[in-house]
Design an enzyme around this catalytic site. Sequence first.
Site, PDB file in Angstrom:
ATOM      1  N   TRP A 169     -19.626  17.131  10.129  1.00 29.49           N
ATOM      2  CA  TRP A 169     -18.662  16.724   9.118  1.00 29.49           C
ATOM      3  C   TRP A 169     -19.043  17.296   7.759  1.00 29.49           C
ATOM      4  CZ3 TRP A 169     -16.925  10.929   9.789  1.00 29.49           C
ATOM      5  CH2 TRP A 169     -16.378  10.785  11.069  1.00 29.49           C
ATOM      6  N   GLU A 197      -5.934  -3.513  -0.422  1.00 30.28           N
ATOM      7  CA  GLU A 197      -6.267  -4.592   0.513  1.00 30.28           C
ATOM      8  C   GLU A 197      -7.448  -5.435   0.040  1.00 30.28           C
ATOM      9  OE1 GLU A 197      -5.555  -1.519   1.250  1.00 30.28           O
ATOM     10  OE2 GLU A 197      -4.430  -1.327   3.130  1.00 30.28           O
ATOM     11  N   LYS A 199     -14.021  18.755   9.842  1.00 30.77           N
ATOM     12  CA  LYS A 199     -14.953  18.814  10.974  1.00 30.77           C
ATOM     13  C   LYS A 199     -15.187  20.266  11.361  1.00 30.77           C
ATOM     14  CE  LYS A 199     -13.081  14.577  12.571  1.00 30.77           C
ATOM     15  NZ  LYS A 199     -11.636  14.603  12.640  1.00 30.77           N
ATOM     16  N   THR A 201       0.860  -1.188   0.000  1.00 30.73           N
ATOM     17  CA  THR A 201       0.000   0.000   0.000  1.00 30.73           C
ATOM     18  C   THR A 201       0.885   1.223   0.000  1.00 30.73           C
ATOM     19  OG1 THR A 201      -0.022   0.053   2.392  1.00 30.73           O
ATOM     20  CG2 THR A 201      -1.807  -1.127   1.336  1.00 30.73           C
TER      21      THR A 201
HETATM   22  P1  AMP Z   1      -5.307   2.182  -2.924  1.00 25.28           P
HETATM   23  O1  AMP Z   1      -5.155   1.080  -1.981  1.00 25.28           O
HETATM   24  O2  AMP Z   1      -4.049   2.967  -3.142  1.00 25.28           O
HETATM   25  O3  AMP Z   1      -5.928   1.730  -4.208  1.00 25.28           O
HETATM   26  O4  AMP Z   1      -6.314   3.238  -2.280  1.00 25.28           O
HETATM   27  C1  AMP Z   1      -7.594   2.852  -1.839  1.00 25.28           C
HETATM   28  C2  AMP Z   1      -8.391   4.080  -1.476  1.00 25.28           C
HETATM   29  O5  AMP Z   1      -8.628   4.879  -2.633  1.00 25.28           O
HETATM   30  C3  AMP Z   1      -9.767   3.784  -0.956  1.00 25.28           C
HETATM   31  O6  AMP Z   1      -9.762   3.398   0.392  1.00 25.28           O
HETATM   32  C4  AMP Z   1     -10.475   5.104  -1.190  1.00 25.28           C
HETATM   33  O7  AMP Z   1     -10.165   6.053  -0.191  1.00 25.28           O
HETATM   34  C5  AMP Z   1      -9.865   5.569  -2.488  1.00 25.28           C
HETATM   35  N1  AMP Z   1     -10.749   5.240  -3.604  1.00 25.28           N
HETATM   36  C6  AMP Z   1     -10.659   4.210  -4.463  1.00 25.28           C
HETATM   37  N2  AMP Z   1     -11.653   4.264  -5.381  1.00 25.28           N
HETATM   38  C7  AMP Z   1     -12.404   5.348  -5.090  1.00 25.28           C
HETATM   39  C8  AMP Z   1     -13.581   5.941  -5.646  1.00 25.28           C
HETATM   40  N3  AMP Z   1     -14.193   5.451  -6.715  1.00 25.28           N
HETATM   41  N4  AMP Z   1     -14.070   7.041  -5.034  1.00 25.28           N
HETATM   42  C9  AMP Z   1     -13.473   7.575  -3.946  1.00 25.28           C
HETATM   43  N5  AMP Z   1     -12.368   7.067  -3.390  1.00 25.28           N
HETATM   44  C10 AMP Z   1     -11.833   5.969  -3.944  1.00 25.28           C
END
Ligand code: AMP
Length: 543
Positions: free
Chosen positions: A444, A331, A439, A186
């Site tokens: 929120w 994840e 906040k 990640t």
């Molecule tokens: P990653 O593990 O780098 O792919 O990041 C995952 C995170 O990206 C998620 O927990 C979200 O916060 C964000 N994310 C992924 N897809 C979307 C989406 N369609 N809209 C908003 N946030 C997203």
Amino acid sequence: MLHGLMMQMPLLISALIKHADRHHGDTEIVSRRVEGDIHRYTYRHLHRRARQMANALASLGIRMSDRVATLAWNGYRHLELYYAVSGSGAVLHTINPRLHPEQIAWIANHAEDRALFFDLTFLPIVEAVAPHCRSIRHWVAMIDKEKMPATSKVSLLCYEDLINSHSDDYEWPEFDENLASSLCYTSGTTGNPKGALYSHRSTILHTYAIALPDSLSLSARDVVLPVVPMFHVNAWGLPYAATMTGAKMVMPGGQLDGKSLYELFEQERVTVSAGVPTVWQGLLAYTEASGLKFSTMNRTVIGGSACPPAMIKLFQEKYGVQVLHAWGMTEMSPVGTVATLKAKHLALPPQQREAVQQKQGRVVFGVDMKIVGDDGGELPWDGKAFGDLLVRGPWVVREYFKGEGGNPLRNGWFPTGDVATIDADGYMQITDRSKDVIKSGGEWISSIELENIAMAHPAVAMAACIAVKHPKWDERPLLVVVKKPNAQVTREELLAHFEGKVAKWQIPDDVVFVESIPLGATGKMLKTKLREQFRDYKLPSVA
Ligand code: AMP
């Protein structure tokens, strides 16, 4: 107890490539190469070369469960490694080359990678990290022999030499489907990066799920161009879904600008693509400026961060390209939800249909989700109550590689770190990353909602909304905006644009115009950086 009497066949990644060869042997894979040309071959060739590479890996001393790293664009050689490495029982560790070299070395050491395969673009990274990588024995340049660098600080092997010096006589081994197949770290905005270690089983189940009609609806009639990199959660699973369904693949290499992508879309008759919103911004800026349309592309998957409603509208209403807004995370292998419509939405006017598609969508079968309040109690699915989003499922991590960070689960559920609502039809909508929530006076404010409104303004190219400290309200929203080239808009005009779209107290306190917004390694806006940059910002309401 009565057991079923069906065969026990392990779900293995090698089955995908065997299937593609046997049933779609003449289907093409087209790649724009680092060498500069367009390369074409078929699933039959892919399978043959993957077997040769599996023999080569054995000759390099790579054994079951050893980690093999890549620093590579989307291309046929990277695809060969997807199958050769995992298929032979080793673990494919895709590294994001956009990370800082120090982080890359840290990750390679943590994963104990035995070999690293790289596109020549990344030779400078290889030379910078090699002295710090303790476990890597072999550095392999994925390039034709005649293009090998004459000298390098690192002793290099040539990918094509490895392939050519090994036969394709190789039987994919059978083993436990729960063994590890691939590894992705990640982005780790806080603390050390953490590894999500996928298994053969989790990968195959995820592949079935993303190919479904209400997911990405992939078939042997499709031509798939993943813009999302193969180093970003396995290109969202498309390299596996393409072999499962027999879709033709088009690989864009490192040329991700609007013009290069558009040319590939048209020349190769691409029907479906996938990428983060920032990539589509580049493509749409190019088509808008040149007055071009897509002749074959009919849908595109947009995820990784929230897809601005203005982008959905433009793609669908002007270009006739259906947007599949999807949500997931490293994840989760990564797909969790996709915003496809139900029958009852079909007769709605476009604006209301698009309101459904702006949400992150419904779960694909296999993923279970819920939202909980501060006390851990489950919140209603009414589209209004918002809380921490938790998930579980056979392609969701239960712990990180080497136990990094301890037990991540809460009573068997994985906390996503996202804050969301879920409506009565099961459509989930992310309001924020929990650490990005603003906040104000105990309430929120959704930064994503404010950004979406700002992005709908014709003069705005990109917008980020962050919290800045406020003596009375604790935090207030500040809108940071990049204007489109040559566009004019004032602070007052932008603030007026919010009126009537959100409650008055949710309208940002101020707007700052900047040249660019920092992006992270996977194309997401780096709000941590922005918050640092504007930490001492004085809002006009405070002065
Ligand atoms: P990653 O593990 O780098 O792919 O990041 C995952 C995170 O990206 C998620 O927990 C979200 O916060 C964000 N994310 C992924 N897809 C979307 C989406 N369609 N809209 C908003 N946030 C997203």
